[in-house]
Write an enzyme that holds these catalytic residues in place. Sequence first.
Site, short mmCIF file in Angstrom:
data_model
loop_
_atom_site.label_atom_id
_atom_site.label_comp_id
_atom_site.label_asym_id
_atom_site.label_seq_id
_atom_site.Cartn_x
_atom_site.Cartn_y
_atom_site.Cartn_z
N HIS A 271 0.90 -1.10 0.03
CA HIS A 271 0.14 0.03 0.00
C HIS A 271 0.87 1.07 -0.08
CE1 HIS A 271 -3.85 -1.93 0.32
NE2 HIS A 271 -3.64 -2.34 1.72
N CYS B 133 -0.27 2.64 -5.09
CA CYS B 133 -0.92 3.93 -5.34
C CYS B 133 -0.06 5.16 -5.02
CB CYS B 133 -2.20 4.04 -4.55
SG CYS B 133 -3.47 2.79 -5.28
#
Length: 413
Positions: free
Chosen positions: A226, A276
Amino acid sequence: MDPKHRQILQRNRRNLVTALNPADICDGLLSKGVFTQDMIDEIQSKITRRDQARQLVIDLETRGSQAFPAFLECLRETGQHALAELLQCGDGARLPPSVPIQPSLIPLPVRKCVTSIKHTGFTWIYLLGIPTRPRRDSIQCYKMDASPCGICLIINNVDFDPDCDLKDRKGSDIDCDKMEKRFKALNFEVIAKRNLKYKRIRHEMASLAKRDHSAYDCCVVIILSHGTEANHNRFPGAVHGVDGPAVPVQLITNYLNGQNCPSLQGKPKLFFIQACGGGEKDTGFEVSPDEVEPSLGGIDDQMDAIPISSSSDSLSTSDELDARATLPTPSDILVSYSTFPGYVSWRDTQAGSWYVENLDCVLEENAATDDLVTMLMMVNAAVSQISAKGLYKQMPGSFNFLRKLLYFQSSLS
């Protein structure tokens, strides 16, 4: 250079490095316009004959379509007939040495050149009189023939602490397996680490920096996690440890810069970040149907990123976001991002992430013939044509501070 000829040189590189006498053919390659004087000077700056031969072959692979036949001619002119015959056999075409090769009579792929005209520091390449692209004669290639070529560290964060509000990254193990197999095939020593906390990520990077890389030609770091936005000097992003805190990629790259890891000075340091770059979702823009060939993502597409809001959850039972990265600007570093800064990066829980899946395919199909930057553009093109939920898009990109072309090793049949 024709991919077929580049493969012949790569298959016979060991023989060429062992037997080739570069001093005898440099003048011939210069007079035939294959090499520039700067390239000859760099070859001659190498101390040993083997190093000179290795540099000559590496440089030769980057030249135009006439470099290979000109090289064969130079070998014959200087009496190195055994090497010339070895390479000629690999070419499959047994033309007599006295017969000049006429490129206009040989069917050529669209991208191959017939003639060239120098202008303002570039060489403009022509095909049947039509200009195709400029090529800088001064671009060199990194040495990439050590065995193993280098260390590849993979950090694969899958299972996150429930208290940090980051969902588990289903499908990441698929990405990790692909990258581990791919870089082993590219002759790297692969070290895979799973579920690292913030401090452990920093510890692994510090340990990698303390290793002696003198016998290696390259170093690769792949991070699957993440991510979120972060303050940075020049490059965006940070990647989360499984305990929640995020490490700026700028800090991660600093571990391997020339000051902190002297044995990697002048050698390429490559970072691939599947994470991301923020929370924005890219819906793309409308183009002509001829512009793209849309490809729908899977029903289990997720985002790898900052904690998911309720609006994100409404898209899928497991939509998540990954991170983007940051780094300073020392030379010989390339950071490849799975998504444009500020935007989410998609991952299918069954097939893995769009970025890693396409990176793996492009490396498999093109590593024997194309340089890294060219292959990353192929990845960009492939990922940009995929849609999540039939709506959302993704655009990978890279920050490139490499000084030379980089060709991976590849096993050729």
